[in-house]
Design an enzyme around this catalytic site. Structure first.
Site, short mmCIF file in Angstrom:
data_model
loop_
_atom_site.label_atom_id
_atom_site.label_comp_id
_atom_site.label_asym_id
_atom_site.label_seq_id
_atom_site.Cartn_x
_atom_site.Cartn_y
_atom_site.Cartn_z
NE ARG A 94 -3.89 -0.19 1.96
CZ ARG A 94 -5.05 -0.21 2.36
NH1 ARG A 94 -5.38 0.68 3.51
NH2 ARG A 94 -5.68 -0.99 1.99
CE LYS A 109 -2.32 -4.77 2.20
NZ LYS A 109 -3.39 -5.53 1.58
CB THR A 124 -10.61 -8.01 -5.24
OG1 THR A 124 -9.31 -8.42 -5.34
CG2 THR A 124 -11.20 -7.52 -3.83
CB ALA A 165 -13.30 3.91 0.20
CG MET A 166 -8.88 4.79 2.68
SD MET A 166 -7.54 3.72 2.11
CE MET A 166 -6.38 3.99 3.37
CG ASN A 211 -8.45 -5.08 3.75
OD1 ASN A 211 -8.56 -6.22 3.71
ND2 ASN A 211 -7.69 -4.44 2.69
#
Length: 365
Positions: free
Chosen positions: A61, A97, A167, A254-255, A277
């Site tokens: 990210r 991650k 996804t 989104a976020m 997430n």
């Protein structure tokens, strides 16, 4: 399961790596790596949560975090979520991650990505990276110049390409399963769906929903993303927000952390299922949703399609087999919602039980 109490741009102080108090369980991270390359401006954090089931895989990210603590929090929560995502999907992968600090539109360069790839390579395959918010398959090609531990490169470079379409397909089939659980039918024609976030995954989800006949309202903070949706899907209504609209299904793409005590009380949808997430701002929000008769599909289940794709890339599975496996995410959602109903559990608890069973069996072996 996954909780996200902090906005990634938040500047408030938080706990460190070893004293986290904001997770629902005490599972610690195996390794956290801080990477810096002054020559290129690279500042990155790689979190390896678990390698119990296999090498830790998770995207990179690239985001303009408010400070390093916010970046660390995101890396820890996202990497932990990847462990759960891989376990519930039945994959032989662990959770990891990486976050790169900065505005990708301003500071992302091939030299920076190559420097990042060299840091990934020092981990010797314990961590395998892929694309995420702020990175693309083309970026993975560049990272791949410095390490072989990268997936989701472009097809021209031997990769499986952008994971956003699969996804979105996994989220779509999760929505179908939730719709059948709530309304007794997978039919989406006429169902009102609010898609929050029209980036790579949200855009592809809108395409699938439109094809299924859903009535769609969409929102995004990026004007270019909204213009693309309006141009390609004239029937989509664009709004500043969707969570407060009169909708049947809320799809956060989104976020994270959009579901708080406040928004859970104003939400008028019957189903929450999206690609974002860490959708719950705190664990108690799911109970509040349940008490209001709202079905929440755990995010780490619904958004596992991209991970399934890159797992298939590692295993050299044919595309059609990977697509079929992604569509089976809907069957997993059906199983979880049935357990929720039959055993009086929250959906998150039912999904967590699957994860704990797999991790426990693997650790015992």
């Amino acid at each position: 399961m996954t909780t996200d109490t902090a906005d990634p741009t938040d500047t408030a102080p938080a706990s460190g790596v070893f004293d986290r108090s904001d997770f629902a369980d005490a599972a610690p991270h195996e390794q956290v790596v801080f990477c810096q390359d002054p020559a290129t401006g690279l500042k990155a954090i790689i979190g390896i949560h678990s390698t119990t089931l296999g090498p830790a895989l998770g995207g990179t990210r690239f985001f303009p975090y408010g400070n390093e603590q916010a970046a660390l929090t995101d890396a820890l929560r996202l990497s932990r979520g990847m462990t759960y995502k891989a376990a519930v999907a039945g994959l032989q992968l662990g959770g990891g991650k990486a976050v790169l600090i900065g505005d990708p539109a301003r500071v992302k360069t091939p030299a920076l990505l190559e420097a990042y790839g060299r840091f990934v390579d020092t981990l010797g395959g314990r961590y395998i990276t892929a694309g995420d918010v702020g990175t693309t398959s083309d970026d993975m090609d560049v990272i791949g110049r410095s390490t072989k531990h990268v997936v989701a490169r472009t097809p021209a470079a031997g990769g499986s390409g952008d994971s956003a379409p699969l996804t979105a397909r996994g989220v779509f089939h999760s929505i179908l399963a939730a719709a059948e659980s709530v309304w007794g039918s997978k039919e989406l024609s006429g169902r009102r769906v609010g898609v929050e976030g029209t980036g790579k995954v949200g855009y592809n989800l809108i395409a699938l929903l439109a094809e299924a006949g859903a009535t769609i309202t969409a929102s995004d903070v990026n004007p270019a993303a909204v213009r693309r949706v309006s141009a390609d899907f004239p029937g989509v209504t664009v709004a500043e927000t969707v969570i407060d609209k009169d909708i049947d299904i809320y799809a956060p793409c989104a976020m994270g952390a959009t579901l708080t005590d406040t928004t859970a009380r104003i939400l008028d949808a019957a189903v929450v299922c999206g690609a974002a997430n860490n959708q719950l701002a705190q664990p108690g929000v799911e109970e509040l949703l349940r008490d209001r008769g709202i079905v929440w599909v755990p995010d780490f289940v619904a958004n596992s399609g991209g991970l399934i794709q890159v797992a298939g890339e590692i295993e050299n599975k044919p595309r059609h087999a990977v697509v079929k496996q992604v569509e089976q995410v809907g069957a997993t959602v059906t199983r979880i919602l049935a357990h929720q109903h039959d055993r009086g559990l929250l959906a998150g608890q039912a999904a967590d039980a699957i994860v704990r069973e797999r991790l426990g069996a693997a650790a015992h072996r």
